[in-house]
Design a protein around this motif. Structure first.
Motif, mmCIF file in Angstrom:
data_model
loop_
_atom_site.group_PDB
_atom_site.id
_atom_site.type_symbol
_atom_site.label_atom_id
_atom_site.label_comp_id
_atom_site.label_asym_id
_atom_site.label_seq_id
_atom_site.Cartn_x
_atom_site.Cartn_y
_atom_site.Cartn_z
ATOM 1 N N GLY A 38 0.643 -1.528 0.039
ATOM 2 C CA GLY A 38 0.221 0.247 0.388
ATOM 3 C C GLY A 38 0.853 1.605 0.072
ATOM 4 N N PRO A 39 0.253 2.107 0.295
ATOM 5 C CA PRO A 39 0.454 3.928 0.218
ATOM 6 C C PRO A 39 1.795 4.166 0.790
ATOM 7 N N GLY A 40 1.367 3.520 2.096
ATOM 8 C CA GLY A 40 2.284 4.047 3.187
ATOM 9 C C GLY A 40 3.969 3.730 2.631
ATOM 10 N N PHE A 41 4.214 1.952 2.205
ATOM 11 C CA PHE A 41 5.372 1.386 2.161
ATOM 12 C C PHE A 41 5.649 2.095 0.316
ATOM 13 N N SER A 42 4.808 2.304 -0.014
ATOM 14 C CA SER A 42 5.489 3.299 -1.578
ATOM 15 C C SER A 42 6.247 4.360 -1.050
ATOM 16 N N ASP A 43 5.430 5.305 0.133
ATOM 17 C CA ASP A 43 6.143 6.563 0.617
ATOM 18 C C ASP A 43 7.235 5.873 0.950
ATOM 19 N N VAL A 44 7.408 5.226 2.405
ATOM 20 C CA VAL A 44 8.497 5.209 2.466
ATOM 21 C C VAL A 44 9.811 4.529 1.177
ATOM 22 N N LEU A 45 9.886 3.406 0.404
ATOM 23 C CA LEU A 45 10.401 3.115 -0.345
ATOM 24 C C LEU A 45 11.162 4.257 -1.436
ATOM 25 N N SER A 46 10.292 5.526 -1.811
ATOM 26 C CA SER A 46 10.672 6.526 -2.585
ATOM 27 C C SER A 46 11.816 7.509 -2.025
ATOM 28 N N THR A 47 11.925 7.063 -0.239
ATOM 29 C CA THR A 47 13.194 7.361 0.300
ATOM 30 C C THR A 47 14.559 6.114 0.245
ATOM 31 N N CYS A 48 14.077 5.461 0.442
ATOM 32 C CA CYS A 48 15.436 3.947 0.129
ATOM 33 C C CYS A 48 16.124 3.592 -0.958
ATOM 34 N N ARG A 49 17.044 3.052 -0.348
ATOM 35 C CA ARG A 49 18.185 2.844 -1.607
ATOM 36 C C ARG A 49 17.841 1.061 -1.842
ATOM 37 N N VAL A 50 17.650 1.032 -3.195
ATOM 38 C CA VAL A 50 17.228 -0.796 -3.465
ATOM 39 C C VAL A 50 18.108 -1.368 -4.319
ATOM 40 N N TRP A 51 19.278 -2.323 -3.175
ATOM 41 C CA TRP A 51 20.544 -3.351 -3.896
ATOM 42 C C TRP A 51 19.399 -4.928 -4.568
ATOM 43 N N VAL A 52 20.222 -5.406 -5.068
ATOM 44 C CA VAL A 52 20.247 -6.191 -5.823
ATOM 45 C C VAL A 52 21.629 -8.006 -5.225
ATOM 46 N N ASN A 53 21.218 -8.773 -4.738
ATOM 47 C CA ASN A 53 22.544 -9.220 -4.153
ATOM 48 C C ASN A 53 23.621 -8.369 -3.795
ATOM 49 N N LEU A 63 15.540 -9.889 -12.784
ATOM 50 C CA LEU A 63 15.839 -11.106 -11.054
ATOM 51 C C LEU A 63 15.595 -12.715 -11.745
ATOM 52 N N GLY A 64 16.356 -13.077 -10.681
ATOM 53 C CA GLY A 64 15.741 -14.834 -10.895
ATOM 54 C C GLY A 64 15.543 -15.562 -9.603
ATOM 55 N N PRO A 65 15.068 -16.683 -10.127
ATOM 56 C CA PRO A 65 14.698 -17.490 -8.676
ATOM 57 C C PRO A 65 15.482 -17.436 -7.537
ATOM 58 N N ASN A 66 17.111 -17.163 -7.366
ATOM 59 C CA ASN A 66 17.820 -17.180 -6.171
ATOM 60 C C ASN A 66 18.448 -15.744 -5.457
ATOM 61 N N ASP A 67 18.103 -14.620 -6.687
ATOM 62 C CA ASP A 67 17.988 -13.293 -5.981
ATOM 63 C C ASP A 67 17.487 -12.712 -5.093
ATOM 64 N N GLU A 68 18.136 -11.569 -4.125
ATOM 65 C CA GLU A 68 17.580 -11.069 -3.250
ATOM 66 C C GLU A 68 18.030 -9.530 -3.540
ATOM 67 N N VAL A 69 16.800 -8.938 -2.862
ATOM 68 C CA VAL A 69 16.064 -7.918 -2.983
ATOM 69 C C VAL A 69 16.390 -6.958 -1.797
ATOM 70 N N ALA A 70 17.366 -6.377 -1.499
ATOM 71 C CA ALA A 70 17.042 -5.383 -0.001
ATOM 72 C C ALA A 70 17.198 -4.062 -0.178
ATOM 73 N N VAL A 71 15.847 -3.126 0.609
ATOM 74 C CA VAL A 71 15.150 -2.253 0.931
ATOM 75 C C VAL A 71 16.032 -1.718 1.855
ATOM 76 N N LEU A 72 16.732 -0.895 1.773
ATOM 77 C CA LEU A 72 17.214 -0.074 3.066
ATOM 78 C C LEU A 72 16.835 1.250 2.912
ATOM 79 N N PRO A 73 16.335 1.669 4.150
ATOM 80 C CA PRO A 73 16.008 3.064 4.290
ATOM 81 C C PRO A 73 17.376 4.296 4.540
ATOM 82 N N PRO A 74 16.793 5.629 4.593
ATOM 83 C CA PRO A 74 18.137 5.604 4.961
ATOM 84 C C PRO A 74 18.359 5.888 6.910
#
Length: 80
Positions: A38-53, A63-74
């Motif tokens: 939902g929208p609360g998560f979208s608001d937080v996501l807009s400030t985050c760094r997102v890394w894959v593996n 992305l493949g089945p063994n990939d890891e997505v990390a959502v890292l807020p400031p």
């Protein structure tokens, strides 16, 4: 299915620390997460760094089945 790990305020907004999503690209997975959480998560996501593996990548990253997505807020804080 890519595994998503959520930290700090992203975890609070999603109400979970981990989840799995289908999606061919990082953009697909993030869109699915926004729809699920939902929208609360979208608001937080807009400030985050997102890394894959552990790498900072673009939204068009495949992305493949063994990939890891990390959502890292400031992060703030420290000793005074």
């Amino acid at each position: 299915m890519a595994k998503m790990r959520l930290f700090a305020s992203a975890r609070e907004a999603a109400r979970t620390g981990t989840d799995v999503f289908d999606g061919a690209t990082l953009a697909d997975v993030l869109s699915a997460a926004e729809q699920r959480y939902g929208p609360g998560f979208s608001d937080v996501l807009s400030t985050c760094r997102v890394w894959v593996n552990g790498d900072d990548v673009g939204l068009d990253t495949a992305l493949g089945p063994n990939d890891e997505v990390a959502v890292l807020p400031p992060v703030s804080g420290g000793c005074t």
